[in-house]
Design a protein around this motif. Structure first.
Motif, PDB file in Angstrom:
ATOM      1  N   ASP A  24       0.859  -1.183   0.000  1.00 16.88           N
ATOM      2  CA  ASP A  24       0.000   0.000   0.000  1.00 16.88           C
ATOM      3  C   ASP A  24       0.895   1.232   0.000  1.00 16.88           C
TER       4      ASP A  24
ATOM      5  N   ASN B 122      -3.851   7.112  -2.941  1.00 16.95           N
ATOM      6  CA  ASN B 122      -3.635   5.805  -2.311  1.00 16.95           C
ATOM      7  C   ASN B 122      -3.621   4.698  -3.356  1.00 16.95           C
TER       8      ASN B 122
ATOM      9  N   ALA C 253      -3.373   0.511  -3.845  1.00 17.30           N
ATOM     10  CA  ALA C 253      -3.375  -0.851  -3.309  1.00 17.30           C
ATOM     11  C   ALA C 253      -2.803  -1.750  -4.403  1.00 17.30           C
TER      12      ALA C 253
END
Length: 229
Positions: A35, A99, A101
């Motif tokens: 992450d 962000n 992932a």
């Protein structure tokens, strides 16, 4: 950090930037995870990098490379594929957070295939054939790394066998493992085949150094695990 955008073009997020990350590597399993949070990415790049669904179709696979460390040529920290990417600005904060992932190599379990092995093949040859099938499908660009003696010795198959299932299921069958572990692991899109009683032997490994490596505090070990910040 280098990331593919919605058009397949490479976008570079370079120093100076603020990056928060967590990379989980487990040598007892198949999939590695990471992450990343990058602060204050420009609006145009935020739109290009947005990916709000875990889309496994080959035309929506986006690669990511993250280099981190000290000096002009920081080492590769993580190489894999972006599952999702979103940008948010939390209440009361002036900063945008982008962000990511990610998985490395990810996407292995998503397609069912058939692999035929013939008498005289070694497990290494069977795994190489499986990797070829996976790369042809456009699901990844995995390459073969360190090979243990069990997988690269005398022929392992004395008769023709057909394996059916996802890439990850077949890989675990070939290496004698299972979905929660096994005799293989990935690191930066490189597949290594090793038994649990084997270890790397390579003098080119980096040395952990308090003065040059940026380590916070002294590393410590428990049984076969080494912990370092």
């Amino acid at each position: 950090m280098i990331v593919q955008d919605v058009y397949g073009e490479l976008q570079t997020l370079s120093y100076p930037l603020t990056l928060d990350f967590n990379v989980t590597r487990n040598t007892m399993g198949g999939i590695q995870e990471a992450d990343f949070t990058v602060f204050n990415v420009g609006e145009n790049k935020r739109k290009l990098l947005a990916k709000n669904t875990v889309d496994f179709s080959p035309n929506n696979i986006r690669s990511i490379y993250c280099f981190a460390g000290y000096g002009p040529n920081p080492p590769l920290l993580f190489q894999g594929q972006v599952l999702t990417c979103n940008s948010v600005r939390e209440e009361g904060s002036p900063e945008w957070q982008t962000n990511f992932a990610c998985q490395d190599p990810g996407l292995l379990p998503v397609k069912s295939v058939s692999l035929a092995v013939t008498p005289g093949m070694t497990k290494r040859q069977a795994v190489e054939k499986l990797i070829g099938l996976m790369n042809q499908e456009g699901l990844s660009t995995v390459k073969l790394g360190v090979i243990g003696s069990l997988f690269d010795s005398q022929p392992n198959f004395l008769r023709s066998i057909s394996f059916n299932g996802s890439f990850l299921q077949i890989l675990n069958q070939l290496t004698g493992g299972n979905l929660s572990g096994g005799n293989m692991f990935f690191e930066n899109q490189t597949l290594n085949l090793m038994q649990l009683n084997e270890a790397f032997s390579d003098s080119s490994f980096d040395t952990l150094s308090l003065t040059e490596g940026g380590i916070l505090g002294y590393p410590y070990f428990e049984q076969t695990w080494i912990f370092a910040n």
